[in-house]
Design a protein around this motif. Structure first.
Motif, short mmCIF file in Angstrom:
data_model
loop_
_atom_site.label_atom_id
_atom_site.label_comp_id
_atom_site.label_asym_id
_atom_site.label_seq_id
_atom_site.Cartn_x
_atom_site.Cartn_y
_atom_site.Cartn_z
N LEU A 169 0.99 -2.15 9.33
CA LEU A 169 0.12 -1.99 8.25
C LEU A 169 -0.09 -3.46 7.41
O LEU A 169 -0.85 -3.53 6.91
CB LEU A 169 0.93 -1.04 7.34
CG LEU A 169 0.72 0.40 7.78
CD1 LEU A 169 1.59 1.28 7.25
CD2 LEU A 169 -0.80 0.82 7.37
N GLU A 197 0.67 3.74 2.05
CA GLU A 197 1.23 3.71 3.36
C GLU A 197 2.26 2.85 3.79
O GLU A 197 3.20 3.25 4.35
CB GLU A 197 0.06 3.54 4.42
CG GLU A 197 -1.10 4.59 4.25
CD GLU A 197 -2.10 4.18 3.16
OE1 GLU A 197 -1.79 3.14 2.43
OE2 GLU A 197 -3.06 5.10 3.03
N TRP A 250 0.98 -13.07 1.02
CA TRP A 250 1.24 -12.69 2.47
C TRP A 250 1.79 -13.77 2.95
O TRP A 250 2.72 -13.68 3.56
CB TRP A 250 -0.38 -12.50 3.01
CG TRP A 250 -0.37 -12.89 4.60
CD1 TRP A 250 -0.72 -13.97 5.21
CD2 TRP A 250 0.20 -11.99 5.49
NE1 TRP A 250 -0.52 -13.82 6.67
CE2 TRP A 250 0.07 -12.57 6.84
CE3 TRP A 250 0.57 -10.57 5.76
CZ2 TRP A 250 0.33 -12.01 7.78
CZ3 TRP A 250 1.05 -10.16 6.70
CH2 TRP A 250 0.65 -10.96 7.92
N THR A 286 -4.24 -8.57 2.09
CA THR A 286 -5.19 -9.76 2.07
C THR A 286 -4.28 -11.17 2.16
O THR A 286 -3.10 -11.01 1.69
CB THR A 286 -5.70 -9.62 0.58
OG1 THR A 286 -5.15 -8.57 -0.20
CG2 THR A 286 -7.17 -10.06 0.47
N SER A 312 0.86 -0.98 0.24
CA SER A 312 -0.02 0.04 0.09
C SER A 312 0.82 1.28 -0.01
O SER A 312 2.16 1.25 0.30
CB SER A 312 -0.82 -0.18 1.30
OG SER A 312 -0.05 0.15 2.40
N GLU A 354 -2.23 -5.76 9.35
CA GLU A 354 -3.71 -5.23 9.25
C GLU A 354 -4.17 -4.96 7.68
O GLU A 354 -5.46 -5.53 7.62
CB GLU A 354 -3.77 -3.84 9.82
CG GLU A 354 -3.62 -4.05 11.09
CD GLU A 354 -4.39 -5.03 12.05
OE1 GLU A 354 -5.73 -4.77 11.74
OE2 GLU A 354 -3.72 -5.79 12.68
N ASN A 355 -3.46 -4.78 6.81
CA ASN A 355 -4.13 -4.48 5.42
C ASN A 355 -3.93 -5.42 4.31
O ASN A 355 -4.52 -5.49 3.31
CB ASN A 355 -3.40 -2.92 5.04
CG ASN A 355 -3.83 -1.94 6.09
OD1 ASN A 355 -4.77 -2.32 6.70
ND2 ASN A 355 -3.08 -0.85 5.95
#
Lengths: 855, 296
Positions: free
Chosen positions: A673, A630, A684, A679, A628, A676-677
């Motif tokens: 981040l 962020e 992942w 998928t 992301s 939490e973000n």
């Protein structure tokens, strides 16, 4: 200059005052020399000048910040190893009234239709060359004319993407200064600019009834899906990769439209299809949105050195010509030399007068034009006829005979004679000026705009906006904007605008396109795995450094962990060369400080903080389309050359502790981040496996180093304290036992406790879970080597009896246990790589035979 | 003359090739002075897909896609070709090279893209200013085009040395020009760059040449090789071949496979492999003449 602005708000006149006194010539977008502020600007100007200067400055600063955060500017998205273009977005937009826009739309669409018709002919019947409408030598001298695409391109359907750079000359007419038919020409930059600009000036945008972009992109998305001929199409945006100057645009667009971002090596051909190499095997691709040069897309039939697409792509296109958009070969019609021939081509091919001609230009392959140019070389700029589109603003400046020495001019003349067919000469045209904002007021800045056209369901459609860039009219004849000053383009509408529809939240119909993003390329899995490893390694190294420095800086004696700290530092420096002189004679605290300095910057082996950060940033950079915005931001500290990194070296120990806290906080934010973000897909799994593997290894290494052989009781306590601190488990331990640390309890907490996310058993269990969910786990028969290894590692730890191990004075069992882990964990890493990252299929390479006869 | 040509290429790879695709120019095309009587191409392992057609220059081409893992790859082409001597014409009677513009810009030839495309420099035949100067020595104002082309071919033969170690497939002609060494395709490229710098239509020809053993020696098997030369256009003769490697005008002992702008257009085999590691290649070419009554 005199101007009358009866409806201008109070304060606006100050801003205008500075505008009128700023230098600049050419057509003035804002002011008519007689009538004052042009009507189309009144509303927009008012809404800006109503705001206080402080408010305007604040908004400009917010734009700067958003530009940086979004990654348009250099500090996040650009390749860390190449110097990059700056990017600024001005608070003031360029304004186009609805009436003029309707004309521009029509004219731009005519240009797109003309390009389309010409392409179809050049790769088909070639009548335009036979009849002399287009000089054949112009086409044949351009390496963008790809002969193998003959008879393929005309079957590919109409041109999908066209872009044109426009400038307004002194007499107020728009002229085309460059055309782009090869790729999407950096449309992602225009989109990102708009997103940033409306974030800051959205209220003004809305109040002035400017047209939104989302409908255009929605139509584009729908049209491409329709073109692929399949409802749940797997659409890939083919990019040259992170090294490319346009990469930001590719990632941004791929995300916005929900397409897969792929590189040439992710694809392969087989029979008459193109496939994506994924963790789950080969997946068929239905449509390739091409963002690479056509010439470099197929090493088999096109440029043998080009590997930006899969070998054999053209062979596949022969059977499936609609597979690639724009069709391979489309760059030929962006050749600048075509300019003088376009008016006649429009009449012959379209039966229409050309609405929007090119700026004055001569193709130097034509004998008469060449003569004219050689006689008038002084006022002209000589440039390549064909230039890659690349990043907006990076058109080459060209050769200006005016600034040359006599010898250079003579050379230029000879080159024009020899290579004329590849060159054009252009007049310097005046660019129009429009207000740019700075705290002192408005100033005049000349600019050119890139407009984007795409094929949608109803024919060609123009993006209602554009990318305006400031240029230097003394030197530029095209969109050459080295300082990267850009402006949004507002198209004002007479009609009420419908509410905002963003593609970031796709509607149900388009959502199915989005789903394909869950496919993970093997290459991406590899990058994410290493991202996990490097982020954990950086975290660990900083903890070791912090632990050591704290002990030295805090008011305490050598007994309180100095030796433990030195042991840990030496552990990380183990494979490094020994320092020039023996450190043993210096006091222990100074030794520690020196070791810290070596572990941070020196070339002391692969595990220094600097090397680790370099690796971290590099893989993050490679995998950045999966992160992301962020997430990216939190890693900006680790960019080579960042002040955080450069201040580590010279920092005093106390400052260093602060810096390390900052670094650890950034990593914690990044991990948070991601956690939490991201998928929970296979990507992942690889990121997390990388992290777990690294953590398991570091922990075992520390235990082995600190507790084998055993030390006296006091020293062991300080070592246990350090270990608990490094493993971030001090508080857990205290809340559980309220005792001074003792080895059996610590080993239980850090080795066996599967509920402690810092424990070895926890890491192994997590890796095992990930491996079970990954595809291709051979069931029943024999276990893949990665599964066998993780089972061995887990079993060995689960069977360990910590009390017995800790009581053993020789620590033999503990030693064996740790050695086994330290040996098998790297093997596990290799096994995962071999299983999933396609090592056998290394980069494709080309083989040619050469004829070597004796004379 | 009638020729039998056997052209065998054998690749060996140090590790398995997962996929290999090949673009093959081995089937001789029919040109003015040459007829192709028979051609066969054996490929091992058998490709999953074999496409045969013509490339953008009208040459027969085969595209092969081998999908089975393999450590060896063999291509064996056998062809029977009949060649004739080119039309006899005095090169001095051809059109002056600097009058070609007039010829090629008038009807009907201005429509003949197949000539015009060969006036343009391709990336590998891009002349430097030095090469242009070198060309001008042969191309004085008003000199007949084929006479000048013959002169250029002979000068290259005299000024340059055949040296297979001096260059490789990717050596640019500027380097060839500097070291004055190279192999047949380097000399062909150099000649093409010189001709195209003056906008004389010229094309690259890939093929075979009959080699003769030294007097009294038996001819050895597999010692012939692929060869490369050039073809220059004049209004009087159409395309006429010259061999700068040997400094001669081509008679009937050159067998054309394909022609294009340069080597990259007509390279006999070019392949893209996945996997394979290091590779070695052995090439055996045999050209033998066939008498009308039997093999001789």
């Amino acid at each position: 200059m005199n101007y009358t602005a009866p409806s201008l708000a109070e304060g606006g006149n100050d801003l205008l005052e500075s505008y009128c006194t700023s230098p600049g010539c050419g057509y003035d977008e804002l002011l008519d020399p007689v009538e004052g502020v042009r009507p189309r600007w009144l509303g927009v100007l008012n809404s800006f000048t109503e705001l206080s200067t402080a408010e305007l400055e604040q908004r400009a600063a917010r734009i700067d910040r958003r530009v940086r955060e979004t990654g348009i500017a250099y500090d996040i998205f650009a390749d860390p190893l190449t110097p990059s273009q700056r990017w600024q977005l001005d608070l003031m937009p360029i304004v186009i009234a609805s009436g003029e826009w309707r004309w521009l739309e029509k004219a731009l669409i005519q240009r797109a239709r003309l390009c389309d018709a010409l392409l179809t002919d050049l790769y088909g019947a070639q009548d335009t060359m036979r009849s002399g409408l287009v000089p054949p030598e112009l086409v044949f001298s351009d390496s963008a004319f790809l002969r193998p695409c003959k008879d393929i391109l005309p079957k590919a359907g109409p041109l999908r993407f066209y872009a044109a750079d426009l400038a307004r000359t002194a007499d107020g007419h728009w002229r085309v200064i460059d055309s782009h038919t090869e790729t999407l020409a950096g449309i992602g930059f225009a989109l990102a600019n708009r997103v940033v600009h409306t974030h800051v000036a959205g209220d003004l945008f809305k109040r002035n009834n400017a047209v939104r972009l989302s409908t255009y992109f929605q139509n584009l998305q729908i049209a491409l899906t329709a073109h692929s001929g399949r409802d749940n199409a797997r659409i890939a945006l083919l990019t040259p990769g992170p090294h490319h100057e346009d990469y930001f645009s590719h990632t941004y667009l791929a995300r916005y439209l929900g397409f897969l971002l792929v590189e040439g090596s992710d694809l392969r051909t087989r029979g008459n299809r193109v496939y994506l190499k994924t963790l789950e095997g080969l997946k068929e691709i239905d449509l390739i949105v091409r963002c690479v040069d056509g010439r470099l897309i197929d090493p088999l039939e096109l440029d043998p050195t080009g590997f930006e697409g899969p070998a054999g792509l053209l062979r596949v296109c022969r059977g499936t010509p609609r597979l690639v958009v724009n069709a391979v070969g489309s760059a030929i019609v962006q050749n600048r030399g075509l300019g003088p021939y376009l008016p006649r081509l429009a009449r012959e091919l379209l039966g229409e007068e050309l609405e929007l001609p090119d700026a004055p230009r001569w193709w130097l392959g034509d004998a008469a034009a060449r003569r004219h140019v050689l006689e008038n070389l002084d006022g002209l700029i000589v440039r390549k006829a064909q230039e890659g589109t690349g990043r907006p603003g990076q058109a080459a400046l060209g050769k200006d005979a005016h600034t040359m020495s006599a010898a250079e001019r003579e050379l230029l003349r000879r080159e024009i004679e020899l290579y004329g067919a590849r060159f054009v000469a252009e007049e310097k045209i005046g660019f129009s000026v429009a207000p740019a904002f700075d705290p002192m007021g408005f100033s005049r800045r000349p600019f050119a705009v890139r407009f984007f056209v795409a094929r949608t369901a109803d024919g060609f459609e123009v993006m209602p906006g554009g990318l305006a860039m400031s240029v230097d009219p003394e030197r530029a004849v095209a969109l050459s904007a080295p300082d990267g000053h850009t402006r949004d383009v507002w198209v004002l509408s007479d009609e009420e605008q419908s509410p905002h529809v963003s593609l970031w939240r796709p509607k149900l119909e388009s959502a199915r396109v989005e789903r394909s993003q869950r496919v993970i390329q093997s290459r991406v899995a590899d990058d994410l795995f290493w991202l996990g490893r490097y982020s954990e390694r950086a975290d660990w190294t900083m903890r070791v450094l912090r632990g050591a420095l704290r002990r030295v800086e805090e008011d305490s004696g050598p007994a309180d962990g100095w030796r433990a700290a030195r042991t840990c530092l030496e552990m990380l420096l183990r494979n490094a060369e020994a320092p020039a002189r023996s450190v043993r004679e210096t006091p222990l605290d100074m030794q520690i400080e020196r070791l810290c300095a070596r572990l941070i910057t020196g070339n002391a082996g692969p595990r220094t903080l600097e090397k680790t950060c370099e690796g971290l940033y590099r893989v993050a950079h490679l995998a950045r389309d999966r992160l992301s915005f962020e997430g990216w931001q939190t890693l900006s500290k680790f960019r080579p050359g960042d002040t955080w990194l450069t201040s580590l070296g010279p920092a005093q120990p106390v400052e260093l502790l602060d810096l390390l806290e900052g670094g650890l906080a950034s990593l914690a934010a990044f991990n948070g981040l991601m956690h939490e973000n991201m998928t929970r897909n296979f990507g992942w799994s690889f990121l997390d496996m990388g992290r777990r593997l690294e953590r398991a290894y570091n922990l075992c290494e520390a235990i082995q180093t600190l507790f084998i052989p055993a030390s006296d009781a006091e020293e062991e306590t300080s070592r246990l304290l350090l270990l608990l601190e490094l493993a971030d488990s001090f508080i857990t331990y205290r809340s559980r036992y309220r005792l001074d640390p003792s080895l059996p309890l610590v080993l239980d907490l850090l080795l066996l406790d599967e509920s402690n996310p810092r424990a070895l058993a926890y890491q192994l269990a997590a890796i095992s879970t990930h491996l079970e969910t990954l595809p291709d786990a051979r069931q029943g028969v024999s276990l893949a080597s990665d599964r066998r290894l993780i089972l061995t590692l887990m079993t060995s730890i689960r069977l360990a009896d910590v009390v017995a191990i800790a009581d053993e004075p020789s620590r033999t069992t503990l030693g064996r246990l740790m050695r086994e882990q330290l040996q098998l964990l790297p093997e596990l890493s290799n096994a995962v790589a071999q299983h999933y990252f396609n090592l056998t299929e290394d980069a494709p390479h080309r083989v040619q035979t050469r004829s070597d006869p004796r004379p | 003359m009638i020729f039998d040509v056997s052209h065998k290429t054998h690749y060996r790879y140090s590790s398995a090739v997962v996929q290999s695709q090949h673009l093959v120019h081995m089937k001789p095309r029919t040109v003015t002075r040459q007829t192709m009587r028979h051609h066969g191409l054996i490929v091992e392992p058998a490709p999953a897909m074999r496409y045969e057609g013509f490339d953008a220059f009208g040459n027969p081409v085969a595209i092969l896609d081998v999908e089975v893992p393999h450590r060896e790859f063999v291509l064996h082409a056998r062809s029977t070709i009949e060649t004739a001597l080119p039309q006899q014409i005095a090169f001095e009677s051809t059109t002056p090279w600097d009058a070609l513009d007039v010829e090629l810009e008038a009807e009907p030839r201005r429509r003949d893209l197949d000539i015009i495309q060969y006036r343009c420099m391709s990336p590998v035949t891009t002349a430097s200013l030095e090469i242009l100067d070198y060309a001008r020595h042969s191309f004085a104002a008003g000199r007949p085009v084929l006479e000048a082309a013959m002169d250029l071919s002979q000068r290259i033969y005299e000024d340059f040395r055949f040296d297979a170690t001096a260059t490789d497939v990717s050596t640019p002609i500027a380097h060839v020009f500097k070291v004055r060494r190279g192999v047949c395709q380097d000399f062909a490229h150099l000649a093409l760059a010189a001709l195209r710098a003056l906008r004389v239509p010229a094309r690259y020809v890939s093929g075979y040449i009959l080699t003769r053993p030294a007097p009294g020696q038996p001819k050895l098997q597999g010692t012939d090789a692929s060869h490369a030369w050039i073809s220059v256009w004049s209004p009087e003769t159409g395309w006429r071949d010259f061999d700068p490697t040997n400094g001669i005008a081509v008679a009937d002992e050159h067998i054309t496979i394909a022609h294009g702008r340069d080597y990259n257009d007509v390279c006999p085999i070019s392949g893209v492999l996945l996997g394979g590691g290091e590779h070695t290649v052995s090439v055996g070419v045999d050209v033998s003449t066939v008498s009308p009554l039997g093999r001789g």
